[in-house]
Design a protein around this motif. Structure first.
Motif, PDB file in Angstrom:
ATOM      1  N   SER A 148       0.833  -1.201   0.000  1.00  0.00           N
ATOM      2  CA  SER A 148       0.000   0.000   0.000  1.00  0.00           C
ATOM      3  C   SER A 148       0.869   1.252   0.000  1.00  0.00           C
ATOM      4  O   SER A 148       2.030   1.210   0.391  1.00  0.00           O
ATOM      5  CB  SER A 148      -0.916   0.005   1.229  1.00  0.00           C
ATOM      6  N   HIS A 149       0.283   2.346  -0.477  1.00  0.00           N
ATOM      7  CA  HIS A 149       0.930   3.649  -0.295  1.00  0.00           C
ATOM      8  C   HIS A 149       0.252   4.423   0.821  1.00  0.00           C
ATOM      9  O   HIS A 149       0.646   5.541   1.144  1.00  0.00           O
ATOM     10  CB  HIS A 149       0.868   4.449  -1.598  1.00  0.00           C
ATOM     11  N   ASP A 150      -0.773   3.804   1.424  1.00  0.00           N
ATOM     12  CA  ASP A 150      -1.527   4.425   2.516  1.00  0.00           C
ATOM     13  C   ASP A 150      -0.894   4.014   3.850  1.00  0.00           C
ATOM     14  O   ASP A 150      -1.080   2.903   4.329  1.00  0.00           O
ATOM     15  CB  ASP A 150      -2.984   3.963   2.449  1.00  0.00           C
ATOM     16  N   LEU A 151      -0.136   4.926   4.435  1.00  0.00           N
ATOM     17  CA  LEU A 151       0.590   4.605   5.672  1.00  0.00           C
ATOM     18  C   LEU A 151      -0.338   4.350   6.843  1.00  0.00           C
ATOM     19  O   LEU A 151      -0.016   3.581   7.749  1.00  0.00           O
ATOM     20  CB  LEU A 151       1.562   5.737   6.005  1.00  0.00           C
ATOM     21  N   ALA A 152      -1.521   4.966   6.838  1.00  0.00           N
ATOM     22  CA  ALA A 152      -2.479   4.730   7.919  1.00  0.00           C
ATOM     23  C   ALA A 152      -3.012   3.303   7.850  1.00  0.00           C
ATOM     24  O   ALA A 152      -3.173   2.633   8.880  1.00  0.00           O
ATOM     25  CB  ALA A 152      -3.613   5.736   7.837  1.00  0.00           C
ATOM     26  N   ALA A 207       4.010  13.539   5.911  1.00  0.00           N
ATOM     27  CA  ALA A 207       2.885  13.897   5.043  1.00  0.00           C
ATOM     28  C   ALA A 207       1.570  13.306   5.522  1.00  0.00           C
ATOM     29  O   ALA A 207       0.508  13.647   4.994  1.00  0.00           O
ATOM     30  CB  ALA A 207       3.162  13.424   3.612  1.00  0.00           C
ATOM     31  N   VAL A 208       1.611  12.415   6.524  1.00  0.00           N
ATOM     32  CA  VAL A 208       0.397  11.792   7.041  1.00  0.00           C
ATOM     33  C   VAL A 208      -0.280  12.755   8.012  1.00  0.00           C
ATOM     34  O   VAL A 208       0.322  13.147   9.019  1.00  0.00           O
ATOM     35  CB  VAL A 208       0.709  10.458   7.753  1.00  0.00           C
ATOM     36  N   ARG A 215       3.963  20.304  13.709  1.00  0.00           N
ATOM     37  CA  ARG A 215       4.778  19.341  12.966  1.00  0.00           C
ATOM     38  C   ARG A 215       5.589  20.027  11.879  1.00  0.00           C
ATOM     39  O   ARG A 215       5.143  21.002  11.255  1.00  0.00           O
ATOM     40  CB  ARG A 215       3.904  18.274  12.310  1.00  0.00           C
ATOM     41  N   GLU A 216       6.781  19.491  11.633  1.00  0.00           N
ATOM     42  CA  GLU A 216       7.617  19.996  10.544  1.00  0.00           C
ATOM     43  C   GLU A 216       7.366  19.146   9.309  1.00  0.00           C
ATOM     44  O   GLU A 216       7.617  17.943   9.303  1.00  0.00           O
ATOM     45  CB  GLU A 216       9.099  19.934  10.919  1.00  0.00           C
ATOM     46  N   ARG A 217       6.860  19.761   8.270  1.00  0.00           N
ATOM     47  CA  ARG A 217       6.581  19.057   7.014  1.00  0.00           C
ATOM     48  C   ARG A 217       7.869  18.960   6.200  1.00  0.00           C
ATOM     49  O   ARG A 217       8.519  19.966   5.930  1.00  0.00           O
ATOM     50  CB  ARG A 217       5.510  19.819   6.226  1.00  0.00           C
TER      51      ARG A 217
END
Length: 332
Positions: A214-218, A259-260, A271-273
């Motif tokens: 998956s590319h969906d980290l969640a 990026a999540v 948060r630091e993007r």
């Protein structure tokens, strides 16, 4: 070692490019997967994440020999699938199945649902007649479908229902190992959680082993015990579920996690993007040395010349980065 169901060693999948019509000659190759290695334990879910085009799906198909590897070993219960041919490989296939990404393209529109789910059982001569019909109805019930649907065709169902049919087909032979190739990416958000929960329930019920791509980290965080991060055909980090999300080591993993979104406005604001510069390089001509150096904020001259190996930095946390071998560099 007895716990390891699948072990990959120096797996490479290159797709040759030919030029010319009358006398075609090979002029290059797309290096989709380039020398990766990992293992999957029995009953484990290993998540495989990365950007589109990094080689995730090619890896999954190469494990099942749907795409034959250019080189390397795919050891399933100690037997090298890459060396198998014909009937020997066919007999091994019943222990390994795949859930495909697109539920609209992975089902034959000319076959009924009953025929689709029954096909593996017929192919391997597992059941026939009344026993076959009973088995198919049981499989549909297991994935939350009405057994009365066996005479309907795929076009009569929604995307989520089609994916359930694909899962039922994958379960038909009681496999030991299932490759789930982005099984929720083509579905509505409201359906994705249902399919993930179904996969988790089936895993517990049948003691399945998954490679969850998956590319969906969640989604990967929800299902996986360990996570492998892939970039341009290479594994750049591999660690337990907790370590990857709490203490990512590789700069690419850190960028992905930044990026999540977090459902807490106060935390999200602080948060630091990490924004990666440039585009993903072409696998036809990948960069020399570390493949990530063209986009890495910490790139050093050493990164351009030497490809970092995947090293264990303790507790099974592997990373491939030169930053751990030298004093912390300044950003370029």
């Amino acid at each position: 070692m007895n716990d390891i169901l699948l072990e990959i060693q120096q797996l490479k999948v290159h797709f040759p490019i030919f030029k010319g019509t009358l006398f075609p000659r090979e002029v290059g190759a797309v290096q989709a997967v380039n020398g990766i290695g990992f293992s999957v334990r029995r009953g484990e879910t290993l998540g495989l994440v990365g950007e589109s085009g990094c080689g995730k799906s090619t890896t999954g198909r190469a494990l099942l020999q749907l795409i034959r590897p250019t080189s390397g070993q795919v050891l399933f219960e100690g037997k090298d699938l890459a060396d198998m041919q014909g009937e020997e490989l066919r007999r091994m296939r019943r222990h390994m199945q795949m859930i495909f990404q697109d539920p609209f393209a992975s089902l034959n529109p000319r076959m009924t649902v009953g025929d689709i789910v029954a096909e593996p059982l017929v192919t391997f001569d597992i059941a026939s007649g009344k026993e076959l019909q009973t088995r198919v109805q049981h499989l549909l019930h297991e994935v939350g479908m009405d057994p009365k649907f066996i005479r309907r065709y795929p076009h009569e169902f929604s995307g989520g229902q089609r994916q359930r049919i694909g899962i039922a087909r994958a379960l038909a032979l009681n496999p030991k190992f299932i490759v789930a190739d982005e099984p929720i990416s083509a579905l509505d958000v409201s359906i994705q959680a249902q399919i993930m929960n179904l996969l988790a329930d089936l895993k517990e019920r049948h003691n399945l082993t998954y490679l969850f791509i998956s590319h969906d980290l969640a989604a990967v965080r929800h299902l996986s015990h360990r996570v492998a991060v892939m970039y341009l055909g290479k594994i750049v980090e591999l660690a337990s579920h907790d370590d990857i999300y709490s203490t990512p080591k590789h700069p690419y993993t850190q960028a992905l996690l930044s990026a999540v979104p977090i459902p807490d406005p106060a935390v999200q604001k602080k948060r630091e993007r990490i924004v990666l510069r440039g585009d993903l390089p072409s696998p036809l001509h990948p960069p020399a040395g570390c493949r990530f150096h063209t986009r890495c904020p910490y790139a050093m001259p050493h990164c351009i010349a030497v490809d970092p190996p995947l090293r264990d930095y303790g507790d099974g946390h592997f990373a491939a980065c030169h930053i751990f071998d030298t004093p912390p560099p300044s950003k370029l």
